[in-house]
Structures are given as structure tokens and as C-alpha cells.
Scaffold this motif. Sequence first.
Motif, mmCIF file in Angstrom:
data_model
loop_
_atom_site.group_PDB
_atom_site.id
_atom_site.type_symbol
_atom_site.label_atom_id
_atom_site.label_comp_id
_atom_site.label_asym_id
_atom_site.label_seq_id
_atom_site.Cartn_x
_atom_site.Cartn_y
_atom_site.Cartn_z
ATOM 1 N N PRO A 1 -20.252 11.971 -44.099
ATOM 2 C CA PRO A 1 -20.736 11.427 -42.826
ATOM 3 C C PRO A 1 -19.733 11.635 -41.691
ATOM 4 C CG PRO A 1 -21.240 9.910 -44.604
ATOM 5 C CD PRO A 1 -20.380 11.005 -45.201
ATOM 6 N N ASP A 2 -18.435 11.587 -42.018
ATOM 7 C CA ASP A 2 -17.404 11.792 -40.998
ATOM 8 C C ASP A 2 -17.498 13.187 -40.386
ATOM 9 O OD1 ASP A 2 -15.062 9.475 -41.795
ATOM 10 O OD2 ASP A 2 -16.448 10.087 -43.350
ATOM 11 N N ILE A 3 -17.792 14.178 -41.213
ATOM 12 C CA ILE A 3 -17.880 15.557 -40.740
ATOM 13 C C ILE A 3 -19.091 15.724 -39.815
ATOM 14 C CG2 ILE A 3 -18.257 17.947 -41.428
ATOM 15 C CD1 ILE A 3 -15.458 16.997 -42.025
ATOM 16 N N ARG B 1 -21.248 16.578 -34.401
ATOM 17 C CA ARG B 1 -22.199 16.186 -33.357
ATOM 18 C C ARG B 1 -21.490 15.605 -32.137
ATOM 19 N NH1 ARG B 1 -26.929 13.905 -37.486
ATOM 20 N NH2 ARG B 1 -27.581 16.010 -38.156
ATOM 21 N N HIS B 2 -20.327 15.023 -32.341
ATOM 22 C CA HIS B 2 -19.495 14.566 -31.221
ATOM 23 C C HIS B 2 -19.036 15.767 -30.393
ATOM 24 C CE1 HIS B 2 -16.012 13.126 -29.018
ATOM 25 N NE2 HIS B 2 -15.211 13.871 -29.759
ATOM 26 N N LEU B 3 -18.604 16.825 -31.059
ATOM 27 C CA LEU B 3 -18.187 18.033 -30.343
ATOM 28 C C LEU B 3 -19.353 18.642 -29.569
ATOM 29 C CD1 LEU B 3 -15.901 19.855 -32.961
ATOM 30 C CD2 LEU B 3 -15.208 18.407 -31.051
ATOM 31 N N ASN C 1 -20.953 24.692 -28.152
ATOM 32 C CA ASN C 1 -22.191 25.399 -28.468
ATOM 33 C C ASN C 1 -22.354 25.444 -29.990
ATOM 34 O OD1 ASN C 1 -24.459 26.994 -28.471
ATOM 35 N ND2 ASN C 1 -23.367 28.893 -28.082
ATOM 36 N N ILE C 2 -22.988 24.416 -30.539
ATOM 37 C CA ILE C 2 -23.105 24.266 -31.987
ATOM 38 C C ILE C 2 -24.579 24.273 -32.391
ATOM 39 C CG2 ILE C 2 -22.776 22.671 -33.929
ATOM 40 C CD1 ILE C 2 -20.188 21.769 -32.584
ATOM 41 N N ILE C 3 -24.895 25.076 -33.391
ATOM 42 C CA ILE C 3 -26.243 25.141 -33.940
ATOM 43 C C ILE C 3 -26.185 24.696 -35.397
ATOM 44 C CG2 ILE C 3 -28.167 26.662 -34.554
ATOM 45 C CD1 ILE C 3 -27.257 28.485 -32.246
#
Length: 250
Positions: A4-6, A11-13, A20-22
Motif C-alpha cells: 500500500p505504501d508504494i 499516486r502522490h507523485l 506523468n505516470i500511467i
Amino acid sequence: NEYPDIIKFVRHLRDDKGYNIIELTPKMKPREVWSKYGFPLISKAQAEYIDRYRKNPVYALEQQKRAEAKGWAFGRVSDRWKYLIYEPYHTSNLCCDILKKNPAKKYEKETGRHPILGMMASESNLRQTEYIRRGGCNTFGEDGGRIRSTPLAIWTDKDIWEYIKERNLEISEVYYKGADRTGCVGCGFGCQFKDDTRFDLLWLLYPKYYEMVMNYTNNGHTYREAVRKVMQVTGKKLPDESGEIFFPID
């Protein structure tokens, strides 16, 4: 499939920092993969050999004898893990393909992009062998191979932490809670080693998550049953069964 931490950190980033995260999603959930194909136990290589043996015992036996005659460590099931060939539940390495590699390759095909991976050669004998075979950090699809880059391949854990501190990089909180690496939650590859604390950490931080994973089944048998037997070979116990946590807490 991740701590969950990851997930929270990624999602914070994306949401707070604008990265730009997919997110890529596999077609099956871990519970479904383990139920259909088998538990991830011992190592990717050993799980593959065990799975191969069960599916085609004649061919696998020939490969086993050939490897033993030549004194090879690869290509055969180690003596102490041969019992897994005959267990009522299955062992396999297919979860890595279905949960991680297949979604990534699908994305590569759709976008024409190629991956930069964070693997280090020091993480396992398999990754060290692959790095030597590739001849460096970058491969360019020679002989139909995959185009990819592994710039951290020659780094060590010490290098990683020095770089994080030097650049004051933000990282997931789970690394400050005791995790050295954060692969798939509940993965059993390497859990038999006496200094491995993955299940201790999961039980300590996320007991409900731990219990859920331990209750995954294959052929009517629980993951707990399979992991317990693997750990007994090296004299280990599951943390909630031993009453002790083999985990350093600062």
C-alpha cells in the motif's frame, strides 16, 4: 500486487507532483493467477523447472539428468526442492509473466516505447547471469531480443542509498519501515532464506493483507500450507506461528 505504501507514493507523485505516470493493470488478479497456475516458491528458476517437470515429466527428467551429469546448477530441480514436484498444489513462475511482464510488453507494443528498468545485478544470481549474458546495461534487440535499459544494473544497495541522500530524493515510507526491496506482496521467491524478513514485515505492518495472501489457494490447498513447508526445510517459521518477529525495529 504492491505494498500500500508504494501505491500511495506513486499516486502522490502523479496527483500532487504532476509526474506523468500511467498505471498498467494485468488481466488477472494475483489470487486468480496462483489459483490457476501455482504458487511462487523458492526462485523463478526453480519454480519454472518444477512446473516444467509436472507438465512434461519425460522431457524434464531428460533435462534433469543432463544437468546433473554436467554438474550444472541451472536446468534442474535442486534435491531439497524435488518434493514440490509431487505436492497436491502447483508451483510455477508464471505469476511474473502474467502480472508484470505481459502488461508491460502490451504497453510497449501499443506505444512503441522501450523500458528503463530498475533492476540490479546484485539482487540475485539470475539477474547477475542475465547482465553478463547481455554484456552491459543496454540491449538493442539483437537477434530479436527486447530493447531495454537497466542503468542500475551495476549499482549496489550502498550506491542507491548514497544517491538518495545526496540528491535528497523523496521515496516511499515503506523503505524507512524496514523494507529493503518491494516486489510483489506475498511473493515466496527467496522466503526460505534465514535472513529474509518479508513475511515478518508484512505481518507487522499489514496483518489483514498478510492473512489474505496466506489464504490464497491452489487445488484446495492454502499458500500458508505451501510456504510453511518450504520454510521448514531451512528451519524457519511463519511469524504468526512462531510468536516471534525476526525483524530489526529501530
